[in-house]
Design an enzyme around this catalytic site. Sequence first.
Site, PDB file in Angstrom:
ATOM      1  N   GLY A  55      25.685 121.459  63.463  1.00  0.00           N
ATOM      2  CA  GLY A  55      25.517 122.046  62.137  1.00  0.00           C
ATOM      3  C   GLY A  55      26.869 122.326  61.522  1.00  0.00           C
ATOM      4  O   GLY A  55      27.162 123.448  61.097  1.00  0.00           O
ATOM      5  N   ASN A  66      19.689 114.737  63.883  1.00  0.00           N
ATOM      6  CA  ASN A  66      18.956 115.973  64.139  1.00  0.00           C
ATOM      7  C   ASN A  66      19.264 116.400  65.569  1.00  0.00           C
ATOM      8  O   ASN A  66      18.740 115.824  66.527  1.00  0.00           O
ATOM      9  CB  ASN A  66      17.450 115.758  63.945  1.00  0.00           C
ATOM     10  CG  ASN A  66      16.651 117.048  64.001  1.00  0.00           C
ATOM     11  OD1 ASN A  66      17.098 118.048  64.570  1.00  0.00           O
ATOM     12  ND2 ASN A  66      15.467 117.035  63.417  1.00  0.00           N
ATOM     13  N   CYS A 121      27.730 127.589  64.909  1.00  0.00           N
ATOM     14  CA  CYS A 121      28.384 128.524  64.000  1.00  0.00           C
ATOM     15  C   CYS A 121      27.520 128.797  62.770  1.00  0.00           C
ATOM     16  O   CYS A 121      27.228 127.874  62.002  1.00  0.00           O
ATOM     17  CB  CYS A 121      29.740 127.976  63.565  1.00  0.00           C
ATOM     18  SG  CYS A 121      30.871 127.684  64.944  1.00  0.00           S
ATOM     19  N   ASP A 153      21.047 128.661  60.705  1.00  0.00           N
ATOM     20  CA  ASP A 153      19.982 129.229  59.882  1.00  0.00           C
ATOM     21  C   ASP A 153      19.262 130.320  60.690  1.00  0.00           C
ATOM     22  O   ASP A 153      18.772 130.066  61.785  1.00  0.00           O
ATOM     23  CB  ASP A 153      19.000 128.129  59.494  1.00  0.00           C
ATOM     24  CG  ASP A 153      17.996 128.584  58.439  1.00  0.00           C
ATOM     25  OD1 ASP A 153      17.791 129.803  58.308  1.00  0.00           O
ATOM     26  OD2 ASP A 153      17.417 127.721  57.758  1.00  0.00           O
ATOM     27  N   THR A 208      35.631 128.145  59.791  1.00  0.00           N
ATOM     28  CA  THR A 208      34.353 127.693  59.233  1.00  0.00           C
ATOM     29  C   THR A 208      34.195 128.216  57.808  1.00  0.00           C
ATOM     30  O   THR A 208      34.664 129.311  57.476  1.00  0.00           O
ATOM     31  CB  THR A 208      33.165 128.188  60.080  1.00  0.00           C
ATOM     32  OG1 THR A 208      33.180 129.622  60.096  1.00  0.00           O
ATOM     33  CG2 THR A 208      33.255 127.672  61.505  1.00  0.00           C
ATOM     34  N   GLU A 209      33.533 127.414  56.960  1.00  0.00           N
ATOM     35  CA  GLU A 209      33.316 127.838  55.580  1.00  0.00           C
ATOM     36  C   GLU A 209      32.483 129.115  55.524  1.00  0.00           C
ATOM     37  O   GLU A 209      32.732 130.004  54.705  1.00  0.00           O
ATOM     38  CB  GLU A 209      32.613 126.724  54.791  1.00  0.00           C
ATOM     39  CG  GLU A 209      33.524 125.625  54.283  1.00  0.00           C
ATOM     40  CD  GLU A 209      34.017 124.696  55.381  1.00  0.00           C
ATOM     41  OE1 GLU A 209      33.504 124.790  56.513  1.00  0.00           O
ATOM     42  OE2 GLU A 209      34.921 123.889  55.105  1.00  0.00           O
TER      43      GLU A 209
END
Length: 319
Positions: A108, A164, A184, A187, A263-264
Site C-alpha cells: 500500500g 492486490n 504504513c 485503511d 510517507t505522505e
Amino acid sequence: MPKNKGKKRAHNESDAAANKQEATTTSSAEAAPITAEGEMPQKKFYRSRAHCNPLSFNEAFDYPTRPDLFDWTEDHYPEHPTLAQDDAEMSGFNSQSAAIRPDVLDVGCGFGGLTMALSPALPNNTILGLEIRAKVTEYVRLRIVAQRKEHPGQYQNCSVMRTNAMKYLPNFFPKAALEKLFFCFPDPHFKRKNHPRRIVSERLLSEYAFLLKPEVGRLYCITDVKDLHDWHVEKCDAHPLFERLTEEEMEADPCVTLMKTETEEGKKVKREGRFGHDMYYQVYKRVDETLATSKEKVGLGSVTAANFFGEGEFGVEVQ
C-alpha cells in the site's frame, strides 16, 4: 423571415463546427500522456480515492502461477546493481536475472514516499512498492523513472507494481524470500463488518510469516488511528511466529524513522492531524519456530488439521 431562419441555421452550423473542433482537441489532449516518460509527474493529475475494498476489487491482475516464472528484471529492475556488466548482452530469463527478486515490500505504498526513501537507505536490498490503485501506481512508476534519469545509477533497486497484496503475494514470492514488510497507514476499515478487509489479520499474518525469513524478517506497522494500532498489536502478539521488538531495538532501526517521516500520510499527520498528531507503530520479528523457546507461544510444529480451526486456536474467536 427566411433570411432570419438562414442566419439561425448558419449560427447553429458554426456552433456545431466549434463543438466538433473542441471535442477533437479534447480527444487529442486525452490521448496524449499526462506526463512524458522521464519527467517528474505532478501529483494533482494522479489523485484517486484514498482506499478501495480489496475483497471485492474484481479488476483482473496479471500474476504468475509460480514465483520462479516471473522475471523481475524485465520491467522492474532492468539495470539492477547486481547485474554483471559482461552479461548485459545476454537476453532471456537467465539464472542471474532469476536471482533478482524484491526482498523489501512497501504494501500500500501510496505515492511512493517510503519506497523512494528506502532505495538509498537499503542499497543492498531490492525494494518494491505495492499499490492497488492504477493512477497512483502510474504516478510512482513515473516518479522512479524520473529519479533514475536525474540521478544515473541510483534508484535502480526500487520499483512499483500494481496488484492486490491480500491475494497474490504467494504467486510472486517463495517461502522465506522477504526481509522486510511495511504496512504504513493502512485503511482502518472502522466498521466491524469490514474488519476482514484489514491488511493485518490472523490469516494474512500466517502468509506473511511464510514469506519472511526466520530471525531476519521484520514486519512494520504504523498508523495514526489508536484503535487500529491496538488491533495490529493484538493480532501480532497472538501469532506464534511473530515477536515484538523492544523500544531500544526499534530506535536502532533506521527504517522506523523513515516510515514516520517519509510517507505522505506521516507528513499529513504532522501537518493536519485528522485523528490527532500522534503516530502509533510497532515492529515484529519473524521468529524461527525451531528456536522459539522463550515465549509462551505455540510453535508451528503444533499446528495440525485437528486444532487449526478449534475455538480459541490460531485466530478462531470464541463467540
